[in-house]
Design a protein around this motif. Structure first.
Motif, PDB file in Angstrom:
ATOM      1  N   THR A  47      -1.204   8.217  -4.693  1.00 12.51           N
ATOM      2  CA  THR A  47      -1.957   7.362  -5.595  1.00 12.51           C
ATOM      3  C   THR A  47      -0.991   6.934  -6.692  1.00 12.51           C
ATOM      4  O   THR A  47      -0.443   7.767  -7.414  1.00 12.51           O
ATOM      5  CB  THR A  47      -3.221   8.043  -6.166  1.00 12.51           C
ATOM      6  N   ALA A  52       2.204  -4.559  -4.578  1.00 15.02           N
ATOM      7  CA  ALA A  52       1.278  -5.124  -3.591  1.00 15.02           C
ATOM      8  C   ALA A  52       1.753  -4.997  -2.145  1.00 15.02           C
ATOM      9  O   ALA A  52       1.065  -5.452  -1.238  1.00 15.02           O
ATOM     10  CB  ALA A  52       1.030  -6.608  -3.899  1.00 15.02           C
ATOM     11  N   VAL A  73      -1.231  -5.675   0.000  1.00 14.47           N
ATOM     12  CA  VAL A  73      -2.189  -4.622   0.306  1.00 14.47           C
ATOM     13  C   VAL A  73      -2.371  -3.769  -0.947  1.00 14.47           C
ATOM     14  O   VAL A  73      -1.472  -3.677  -1.782  1.00 14.47           O
ATOM     15  CB  VAL A  73      -1.669  -3.763   1.487  1.00 14.47           C
ATOM     16  N   THR A  74      -3.532  -3.161  -1.090  1.00 13.48           N
ATOM     17  CA  THR A  74      -3.785  -2.293  -2.229  1.00 13.48           C
ATOM     18  C   THR A  74      -3.010  -0.992  -2.076  1.00 13.48           C
ATOM     19  O   THR A  74      -3.190  -0.271  -1.095  1.00 13.48           O
ATOM     20  CB  THR A  74      -5.284  -1.975  -2.356  1.00 13.48           C
ATOM     21  N   ASN A  75      -2.102  -0.699  -3.006  1.00 15.30           N
ATOM     22  CA  ASN A  75      -1.404   0.591  -2.960  1.00 15.30           C
ATOM     23  C   ASN A  75      -1.672   1.425  -4.209  1.00 15.30           C
ATOM     24  O   ASN A  75      -0.962   2.375  -4.488  1.00 15.30           O
ATOM     25  CB  ASN A  75       0.096   0.412  -2.705  1.00 15.30           C
ATOM     26  N   ILE A  76      -2.725   1.051  -4.955  1.00 14.43           N
ATOM     27  CA  ILE A  76      -3.219   1.872  -6.054  1.00 14.43           C
ATOM     28  C   ILE A  76      -4.410   2.670  -5.523  1.00 14.43           C
ATOM     29  O   ILE A  76      -5.199   2.182  -4.730  1.00 14.43           O
ATOM     30  CB  ILE A  76      -3.658   0.997  -7.246  1.00 14.43           C
ATOM     31  N   HIS A  82      -4.188   6.735  -0.787  1.00 13.19           N
ATOM     32  CA  HIS A  82      -4.017   6.170   0.558  1.00 13.19           C
ATOM     33  C   HIS A  82      -3.000   7.009   1.315  1.00 13.19           C
ATOM     34  O   HIS A  82      -2.084   7.589   0.716  1.00 13.19           O
ATOM     35  CB  HIS A  82      -3.528   4.720   0.512  1.00 13.19           C
ATOM     36  N   GLN A 121      -1.747   2.153   7.069  1.00 13.82           N
ATOM     37  CA  GLN A 121      -2.425   2.591   5.852  1.00 13.82           C
ATOM     38  C   GLN A 121      -3.756   3.209   6.263  1.00 13.82           C
ATOM     39  O   GLN A 121      -4.593   2.539   6.894  1.00 13.82           O
ATOM     40  CB  GLN A 121      -2.682   1.422   4.894  1.00 13.82           C
TER      41      GLN A 121
END
Length: 199
Positions: free
Chosen positions: A78, A109, A125-128, A131, A148
């Protein structure tokens, strides 16, 4: 495999599995890590995890050398909001040009996986948030793949087979001194085999 009948948890091609509640490797290979910097314990995806502030690193000894031409690396993360754009999840090899494999976040991103000059980069892509990131190199098919949370994000052909390494180290949250991670990391794994997307 022996793991199916002898009571052990991990088969022999698991190079290392760290739960990050301490430096120990859960596989029989005993690839203990060293914590460099001032990490802090944090809640993880499965028990305790390691909080990183962008100045820390987790490292194996230089004798961490995998056998076999294919490999899989996986980690839960995270990422801290508003942290530096380029951050490393895992890196294996050496600091020599071209002699490492790398899974990182080139910006807030995207995620990248592969070899220097031969990397695969995802679409935005969401990396916050929590994951699981998995990078797979299949030597027989000569392909790189990034997943992911078990979902394929990108795949491409790769022109390289194995790395000519006699001594190597695995870095967690650091690319050999650069692009250190800020956020929380948990459950890093390395295997000298191609694993399923949800490994």
């Amino acid at each position: 495999p022996a793991a199916a009948i002898d009571g052990s948890t991990w088969s022999s091609d698991y190079g290392a599995v760290w739960h990050l509640d301490g430096p120990a490797d859960s596989t029989p290979h005993a690839n203990t890590v060293t914590f460099n910097g001032v990490q802090h314990s944090a809640d993880g995806i499965a028990g305790a995890a390691i909080g990183m502030d962008g100045e820390d690193a987790i490292r194996t000894a230089d004798s961490f050398v995998w056998t076999g031409d294919s490999f899989t690396m996986s980690i839960w993360s995270t990422r801290a909001p508003d942290s530096d754009p380029t951050q490393t999840l895992m890196a294996y090899g050496s600091s020599s040009a071209g002699s490492r494999i790398l899974m990182n976040m080139p910006n807030a991103a995207t995620v990248s996986f592969g070899f220097p000059g031969r990397s695969l980069v995802t679409a935005p892509v969401t990396n916050i948030g929590w994951h699981q990131w998995t990078g797979v190199y299949d030597d027989a098919a000569r392909t790189l793949s990034i997943y992911q949370d078990g979902n394929l994000l990108a795949a491409a052909n790769a022109s390289v087979s194995n790395l000519p390494l006699t001594e190597a180290t695995l870095r967690i949250g650091e690319d050999f001194g650069d692009a250190r991670f800020a956020g929380t990391l948990d459950e890093p794994r390395f295997s000298a085999a191609t694993r399923s997307p949800d490994w």
